[in-house]
Design a protein around this motif. Structure first.
Motif, short mmCIF file in Angstrom:
data_model
loop_
_atom_site.label_atom_id
_atom_site.label_comp_id
_atom_site.label_asym_id
_atom_site.label_seq_id
_atom_site.Cartn_x
_atom_site.Cartn_y
_atom_site.Cartn_z
N ASP A 1 5.50 61.65 30.45
CA ASP A 1 4.25 60.68 30.34
C ASP A 1 4.47 59.43 30.95
O ASP A 1 3.56 58.87 31.68
N VAL A 2 5.62 58.83 30.86
CA VAL A 2 6.05 57.66 31.77
C VAL A 2 5.87 57.87 33.31
O VAL A 2 5.33 56.91 34.07
N GLN A 3 6.39 58.87 33.71
CA GLN A 3 6.19 59.21 35.28
C GLN A 3 4.74 59.38 35.52
O GLN A 3 4.40 58.99 36.39
N GLU B 1 -0.41 56.78 37.74
CA GLU B 1 -1.87 56.45 37.64
C GLU B 1 -2.26 55.08 37.43
O GLU B 1 -3.31 54.56 37.01
N GLU B 2 -1.12 54.21 37.87
CA GLU B 2 -1.13 52.68 37.69
C GLU B 2 -2.40 52.24 38.78
O GLU B 2 -2.59 52.78 39.89
N MET C 1 5.93 43.13 40.60
CA MET C 1 5.98 43.39 39.08
C MET C 1 6.19 44.80 38.86
O MET C 1 6.51 44.92 37.45
N ASP C 2 6.47 45.50 39.56
CA ASP C 2 6.53 47.05 39.46
C ASP C 2 7.87 47.29 38.58
O ASP C 2 7.74 47.99 37.58
N LEU C 3 9.01 46.63 38.83
CA LEU C 3 9.96 46.80 37.97
C LEU C 3 9.91 46.29 36.40
O LEU C 3 10.50 46.92 35.65
N HIS C 4 9.21 45.02 36.17
CA HIS C 4 8.89 44.82 34.92
C HIS C 4 8.27 45.46 34.38
O HIS C 4 8.44 46.11 33.07
N ILE C 5 7.17 46.27 35.02
CA ILE C 5 6.14 47.11 34.22
C ILE C 5 6.85 48.37 33.97
O ILE C 5 6.80 49.11 32.63
N LYS C 6 7.73 48.98 34.88
CA LYS C 6 8.44 50.16 34.52
C LYS C 6 9.33 50.12 33.47
O LYS C 6 9.39 50.88 32.44
N TRP C 7 10.12 48.93 33.27
CA TRP C 7 10.84 48.56 32.41
C TRP C 7 10.25 48.55 30.82
O TRP C 7 10.66 49.16 29.96
N LEU C 8 9.12 47.96 30.83
CA LEU C 8 8.42 47.82 29.71
C LEU C 8 7.86 49.15 29.11
O LEU C 8 7.90 49.45 27.82
N ASN C 9 7.56 49.89 30.11
CA ASN C 9 6.95 51.33 29.81
C ASN C 9 8.03 52.34 29.35
O ASN C 9 7.82 53.03 28.16
N GLN C 10 9.26 51.95 29.71
CA GLN C 10 10.36 53.01 29.28
C GLN C 10 11.16 52.29 28.06
O GLN C 10 11.46 53.19 26.95
N GLU C 11 10.98 50.93 27.74
CA GLU C 11 11.61 50.45 26.46
C GLU C 11 10.34 50.85 25.42
O GLU C 11 10.93 50.91 24.48
N TYR C 12 9.18 50.93 25.91
CA TYR C 12 8.29 51.24 24.67
C TYR C 12 8.51 52.52 23.98
O TYR C 12 8.07 52.82 22.82
N PHE D 1 0.71 47.95 29.96
CA PHE D 1 1.22 47.10 29.08
C PHE D 1 1.21 47.48 27.65
O PHE D 1 0.40 46.94 26.82
N PRO D 2 2.09 48.64 27.46
CA PRO D 2 1.75 49.42 25.95
C PRO D 2 2.22 48.49 24.85
O PRO D 2 1.79 48.53 23.71
#
Length: 463
Positions: free
Chosen positions: A229-231, A236-237, A246-257, A295-296
Motif C-alpha cells: 500500500d505504501v509503495q 500515485e503521488e 519534501m519526498d523524504l518527509h512524506i515517505k517517512w510520514l506514510n511509513q510511520e502511519y 498526509f494520512p
C-alpha cells in the motif's frame, strides 16, 4: 476462574504477559482452583522472578477482592429483586452489574509505582524524552490490564480516568494544553501493539474480525500488504510532489502511519516542516483522497487540531470544551428544543444514572446535537444520529450517543469516514476544524450554527 482447566490458566497467563510461566504451570498441573489456593511459599516455588511473583499474587488478590465485592452485591440485588421484581430483573440486572463493575474500577484506580529512573525524571519535573514516554505508557498499560482483569479493550471513559490521573499527579506533562490527547493516543496505541500478536484469545479474535482481520491471516502477509500500500501510494503521488525536497518527509510520514506504536514527537516535527506543501495542495483544490494519501496523519484528531492551531493560533479542542461547559444548560432549557427527539432521549437516559460526571457528559452531548435546531438549521448537515451519513460536507456520525459503553462518534467528509472520535467534545471540535483545515465552504443550511461556534472559538462578536 475456579472451574478453569490447566490450559485455560495457561492462556490467562499469556494474556497478562506471563507466558514464561506456562511450562511450569503445565508441569505442575495448576488448574483454576489450584491457582486461587496458592500461597506465598507455593508461588515462590513455581515462579523464579520476583517481578512475576509480585504480579501473579497481585492478580490473584484482586480477583478474590472483586469476587467478594460481587458476592455482597449479588446478595443486595437478590434482596432488592424480591422487593421490586419488575425493576431489577433479566437485562436490567445484567446492566446493573456491568455499571457496578465500571464504577468499582473508577473509584479504585491509582497510578502504578513507576520504576526508580522514571520517578527521578518525574520528581525533577522534566518533560520525558521519547524512550521515557514509552516506558511510562508501558507501565500504565500493564496496570490498566490488571484493573480490567486481563481485558485488552478499555473503554473511552477508562482511558480518560487513567490519563487524567497521570496529568493531575504530574501537571507538567500537559504540554501546551495538548497533553491529554497526546498521552491518551499513545496509551491506545500501546494496547493495539499488545493485542496485535495475540492469536488465541477469543475476545481479541472477535474484535480483529470485526475490523477486517481474517482468521488464519498471517502477520507477515498483513505486513506485506501494508508495504505494498505504501509503495502504491508513493507511485500515485501528485506530479508536483515528485522530486521535491519534501519526498523524504512524506515517505517517512506514510511509513510511520502504518506503525502501531508511533513517534508522535517526530510526527509533529515533520508535519510542521511539510505544512507549506500541504496548504498548497489544499488551496489548489487537490482531491481530498490525494491529500489524505500523502498526509494520512490528518485522519488523527490530534493532528487535525494541530493543523487548525497552525492556521489560526487557536486551541480548538480547549475552546470547544469551554463552549459546551458554559452553554449546555442554557441550550437545553430553550423552548425550541424541548420536544426535540434528542432532548427526549436525553431525559429518558438521565433517569438511569446518578453519577455527576455521567450526567454532565450526557447534557453536553445533547446540547451539541441540538445546536442546529436552536438556529433553525438543517441538522442532517451537522450530525447523523443513529442514521446513515448522506451529506458530502463535513458531518458527524453518532451512534448510541447516551450509552456510556457503546457510544460512537466519527467525522465523515464526502461520505467517507475520516476519523473516529472519543466523545462529543472532540467530535464538535473536529467538525469545526475540518472546514478550516480542508478549506471547505460552509453550506448555507448550517451556516448559522457554525457561525455561532466560530464566533466563540475566535472570540469575536457577531450579530
Amino acid at each position: 476462574m475456579e472451574n478453569w482447566s490447566v490450559e485455560q490458566v495457561c492462556n490467562w497467563l499469556k494474556q497478562r504477559n506471563l507466558g514464561e510461566l506456562v511450562p511450569k504451570f503445565r508441569e505442575e498441573e495448576v488448574s483454576g482452583a489450584a491457582l486461587l489456593a496458592l500461597n506465598d511459599r507455593m508461588v515462590q516455588q513455581l515462579v523464579k522472578k520476583i517481578g512475576h511473583q509480585a504480579v501473579l499474587m497481585d492478580l490473584i488478590k484482586k480477583y478474590q477482592q472483586q469476587k467478594s465485592g460481587l458476592e455482597s452485591l449479588t446478595y443486595c440485588c437478590e434482596t432488592a429483586s424480591q422487593k421490586f421484581p419488575q425493576v431489577i430483573s433479566g437485562k436490567n440486572l445484567k446492566s446493573f452489574f456491568a455499571r457496578y463493575k465500571t464504577l468499582q474500577w473508577t473509584s479504585s484506580y491509582a497510578l502504578p509505582d513507576f520504576p526508580y529512573d522514571v520517578k527521578c525524571i518525574l520528581a525533577e519535573k522534566k518533560c520525558p524524552d521519547h524512550s521515557m514516554r514509552i516506558r511510562i505508557i508501558e507501565f500504565l498499560q500493564a496496570d490498566m490490564t490488571k484493573y480490567l482483569e486481563g481485558s485488552l479493550y478499555p473503554n473511552s471513559q477508562q482511558y480518560n480516568i487513567v490519563v487524567n490521573a497521570l496529568l493531575q499527579a504530574y501537571p507538567f506533562l500537559d504540554e501546551d494544553g495538548n497533553g491529554f490527547l497526546l498521552w491518551k493516543r499513545a496509551l491506545k496505541d500501546r494496547f493495539k501493539y499488545v493485542r496485535r500478536p495475540i492469536e488465541d484469545d477469543e475476545q481479541v479474535l472477535r474484535n480483529k474480525c470485526k475490523f477486517g482481520h481474517r482468521r488464519g491471516q498471517s502477520r507477515k502477509s498483513f505486513a506485506e500488504n501494508k508495504l505494498d500500500d505504501v509503495q502504491g501510494q508513493a507511485k500515485e503521488e501528485p506530479v508536483h510532489l515528485k522530486g521535491s525536497t519534501m519526498d523524504l518527509h512524506i515517505k517517512w510520514l506514510n511509513q510511520e502511519y502504518m506503525k502501531t506504536q508511533r513517534n508522535w514527537e517526530e510526527v509533529d516535527n515533520r508535519m510542521n516542516v511539510t505544512v507549506e506543501i500541504r496548504r498548497k495542495m489544499i488551496s489548489d483544490k487537490a482531491p481530498l483522497k490525494d491529500i489524505l494519501r500523502v498526509f494520512p496523519f490528518l485522519r488523527c484528531p490530534y493532528q487535525l487540531f494541530r493543523e487548525f492551531q497552525l492556521l489560526t493560533h487557536m486551541d480548538i479542542y480547549k475552546k470547544t470544551v469551554e463552549i459546551l461547559e458554559i452553554y449546555s444548560e442554557n441550550i437545553l432549557s430553550l423552548y425550541v428544543v424541548r420536544h426535540n427527539p434528542i432532548n427526549i432521549m436525553l431525559q429518558e437516559n438521565l433517569k438511569q444514572h446518578t453519577e455527576e460526571d455521567v450526567l454532565k457528559y450526557m447534557k453536553m452531548t445533547a446540547a451539541c446535537l441540538v445546536l442546529p435546531e436552536v438556529f433553525g438549521d438543517d441538522s442532517s448537515l451537522f450530525a447523523a444520529v443513529n442514521e446513515e451519513v448522506t451529506a458530502v460536507t463535513p458531518v458527524l456520525e453518532v451512534k448510541n450517543p447516551f450509552s456510556v459503553n457503546s457510544c460512537k462518534f466519527a467525522l465523515y467528509i464526502e461520505r467517507e469516514e475520516l476519523a473516529q472520535l472519543d466523545d462529543c467534545t472532540m467530535a464538535l471540535a473536529a467538525l469545526v476544524a475540518a472546514f478550516h483545515v480542508f478549506d471547505i465552504p460552509c453550506p448555507k443550511r448550517i451556516h448559522r450554527t457554525l457561525n455561532f461556534l466560530e464566533s466563540l472559538v475566535f472570540e469575536v462578536r457577531n450579530p
